[in-house]
Design an enzyme around this catalytic site. Structure first.
Site, PDB file in Angstrom:
ATOM      1  N   ASN A   1       0.822  -1.201   0.000  1.00 20.23           N
ATOM      2  CA  ASN A   1       0.000   0.000   0.000  1.00 20.23           C
ATOM      3  C   ASN A   1       0.862   1.260   0.000  1.00 20.23           C
ATOM      4  OD1 ASN A   1      -1.844   2.015   0.410  1.00 20.23           O
ATOM      5  ND2 ASN A   1      -3.032   0.913   1.934  1.00 20.23           N
ATOM      6  N   ASP A   2       1.465   1.563   1.123  1.00 18.65           N
ATOM      7  CA  ASP A   2       2.211   2.813   1.218  1.00 18.65           C
ATOM      8  C   ASP A   2       3.388   2.877   0.241  1.00 18.65           C
ATOM      9  OD1 ASP A   2       0.462   3.520   3.109  1.00 18.65           O
ATOM     10  OD2 ASP A   2       1.796   3.253   4.822  1.00 18.65           O
ATOM     11  N   VAL A   3       4.005   1.737  -0.041  1.00 12.20           N
ATOM     12  CA  VAL A   3       5.187   1.758  -0.909  1.00 12.20           C
ATOM     13  C   VAL A   3       4.832   2.036  -2.368  1.00 12.20           C
ATOM     14  CG1 VAL A   3       6.521   0.242   0.586  1.00 12.20           C
ATOM     15  CG2 VAL A   3       5.186  -0.747  -1.267  1.00 12.20           C
ATOM     16  N   VAL A   4       3.529   2.064  -2.694  1.00 15.39           N
ATOM     17  CA  VAL A   4       3.116   2.414  -4.052  1.00 15.39           C
ATOM     18  C   VAL A   4       2.207   3.642  -4.047  1.00 15.39           C
ATOM     19  CG1 VAL A   4       3.345   0.097  -5.019  1.00 15.39           C
ATOM     20  CG2 VAL A   4       1.192   0.760  -3.953  1.00 15.39           C
TER      21      VAL A   4
END
Lengths: 459, 102
Positions: free
Chosen positions: A385-388
């Site tokens: 989630n956060d890494v994209v």
């Protein structure tokens, strides 16, 4: 004479440890390197058993046997997805051993200790104790025994800081007066307490940093033991571990564009209400079904899988590999993009994919793969989630602004495999889900991937 | 600890720190999890201190503390090396392709 032999064994062991870690610079040489390190360890242990102070062996043998059994059983049975928990637990064991040796040294010598030795023992016991309880809390969070969300209360940072300052204060007092044994035991107790308080406010998403940091502390505790008992191999091995953990935690912080202080005292994710986002979060998410996605995948030239912690929780790594196999047999190029902080510890995703027989030549780091997304037909996000999150790049107000991301939104099409419509662990909205190129495939990742594999085979 | 031993120990510490920095910076992110379990196993070297504490019969308390420490450190050494090897075994450059298997 024996003493020289023992020292010599330690010297060889130190060299072998360094060569062993050097082997880890490449997967081809890594196993050979570890054999060297194992030989070094064996030499150091055998050398120590010849130590002139050792007069009875029954407790030693009992400890070695029990420890080997537990260690072997743990490393044999633990699933790869549980690697972060296991690592946290082993930090706790290592640090606890160091703390106990320190306590025993103090108990034996007490008032006779010089300031230097007292200082070394103090560092050893404090670092050991903090790491022990800190790692146990990290273990509980990772294992799901307690909630992974940060535990915060008012005045927490001030309370923790005062406690730390007080503990250091009584440590300094001990340097002046090493005979004050109640003070020593109070310091030890407070250090154990501080470990709990230090890790409690840190959320599960920040675990890669915490794990690295605890790794570093455990190493430094061992190095301090070396200072306390004047043993060079302990200093060398402990320092290597300490610096390895330190380097990893700096890398992890960089990969999140955050400072160490912010990770430790920021209680990330607790203030999500203040960080609402305007850019592109309106609109609807486009839900897609398995058959459409299967056709897209089957006719793609290049597909990039982007795994995250969700892949680990769903134990979906083997299913990913099966889908990739089917795609490759249809002539599709399959690559994997690994963000440094994907998962719960450094390198977590690499190990899982390696377990599923993905060759490491298909695993790509952030800098290697980002320029490939524009020429990629489908990017499949599996429980990341956060890494994209494109907000990290586009929205300066975002709590994760400036964090380097995998730019999947530049791909021609993005498929996000997600359990439900909820937000990520950090509670941050992800505008990627609302983009027109993005299709959402809801459901358990493993199940979705298995159905996709079926569908692609028939496509 | 005399001043000379302390200074010598600080030399060892400083040089090990620089060496560690050089060696560890070269480990690719691919192997960061094995790196962590390997360094964990290596720092289980504190076993060396625990062994003396457990076997020297200084006093009962030290023996008990030493015994527990030996157990904990051994878990790390044995478990750490074994799991590192288990992980490293899985990293393969290329696999026989699907066609080869047929």
């Amino acid at each position: 004479m024996t003493n020289y032999l023992v020292e010599f064994a330690y010297l060889i062991a130190s060299i072998l440890f360094i060569l062993g870690l050097k082997g880890l610079s490449h997967p081809e040489s890594a196993r050979r390197g570890m054999v060297l390190a194992e030989v070094g360890m064996l030499m150091a242990i055998i050398g120590t058993l010849l130590h002139r102070d050792i007069v009875s062996y029954e407790w030693i043998i009992a400890g070695l046997l029990i420890g080997s059994t537990i260690g072997a059983a743990m490393s044999y049975w633990v699933p790869m997805t549980a690697m972060p928990q296991r690592t946290a637990l082993s930090h706790a064991f290592g640090a606890f051993a160091a703390a106990l040796v320190g306590i025993s040294e103090y108990y034996r010598h007490g008032a006779e200790l010089g300031s230097f030795t007292m200082g070394a023992i103090g560092f050893e016991v404090m670092l050991g104790a903090i790491t022990t309880t800190g790692s146990l809390v990290a273990f509980a969070k990772l294992q799901g025994l307690t909630r992974g969300t940060p535990v915060v209360y008012k005045g927490q940072n001030i309370f923790n800081m005062s406690l730390l300052v007080f503990t250091i204060g009584i440590f300094i007092y001990l340097l002046i007066d090493p005979s004050a044994s109640p003070v020593f035991y109070m310091m030890t107790g407070l250090a154990f307490l501080f470990g709990v308080l230090l890790v409690m406010p840190i959320g599960a998403a920040d675990m890669p940093v915490v794990m690295s940091l605890l790794n570093s502390y455990a190493g430094l505790a061992a190095a301090a033991t070396g200072f306390a008992i004047s043993n060079n191999v302990l200093i060398i091995a402990g320092t290597l571990d300490g610096f390895s953990g330190f380097i990893l935690s700096v890398l992890m912080c960089k990969a999140m564009n955050r400072s160490m202080t912010n990770v430790l005292f920021g209680a990330f994710g607790s203030d999500s209400s203040t960080a609402q986002i305007e850019s592109g979060t309106e609109g609807t998410m486009r839900e897609v079904n398995v058959d459409d996605v299967a056709i897209q995948l089957a006719y793609a030239k290049q597909v990039i899988f982007v795994p995250g912690y969700g892949m680990a929780t769903a134990q979906a790594q083997h299913t990913v590999r099966e889908l990739a196999n089917v795609l490759e047999s249809k002539g599709v190029t399959v690559k994997y993009a690994i963000h440094p902080v994907a998962g719960r510890m450094p390198g977590h995703m690499n190990v899982l994919l390696a377990e599923a027989n993905v060759p490491y030549s298909s695993l790509y780091e952030l800098e290697q793969i980002n320029h490939e997304f524009p020429s990629t037909d489908v990017a499949v996000v599996i429980g990341a989630n956060d890494v994209v999150n494109p907000d990290a790049r586009d929205n300066a107000q975002s709590p994760i602004a400036g964090m380097p991301i995998l730019e999947v939104d530049r791909a021609r099409s993005v498929i996000v495999l997600k359990r439900g419509k909820g937000k990520g662990f950090a509670g941050i909205e992800n505008p990627l889900f609302y983009k027109s190129v993005t299709g959402m495939l809801y459901g358990d990742a493993k199940d979705s991937l298995a159905r996709l594999t079926q569908a692609v085979q028939h496509a | 600890m005399s001043h000379e031993t302390l200074i010598a120990a600080l030399y060892v510490f400083a040089l090990a720190a620089f060496l560690g920095y050089q060696v560890i910076s070269r480990v690719p992110p691919l192997l960061h999890t094995p790196l962590m379990s390997a360094t964990n196993a290596i720092s289980g070297i504190s076993l060396v201190g625990s062994l003396v504490t457990a076997g020297a019969q200084y006093n009962t308390v030290s023996t008990i503390l030493g015994f527990v420490a030996v157990t904990c450190a051994t878990i790390n050494v044995v478990g750490g090396f074994m799991i590192t090897d288990r992980m490293l075994r899985m990293f393969k450059r290329k696999l026989p392709t699907v066609k080869d298997k047929k």
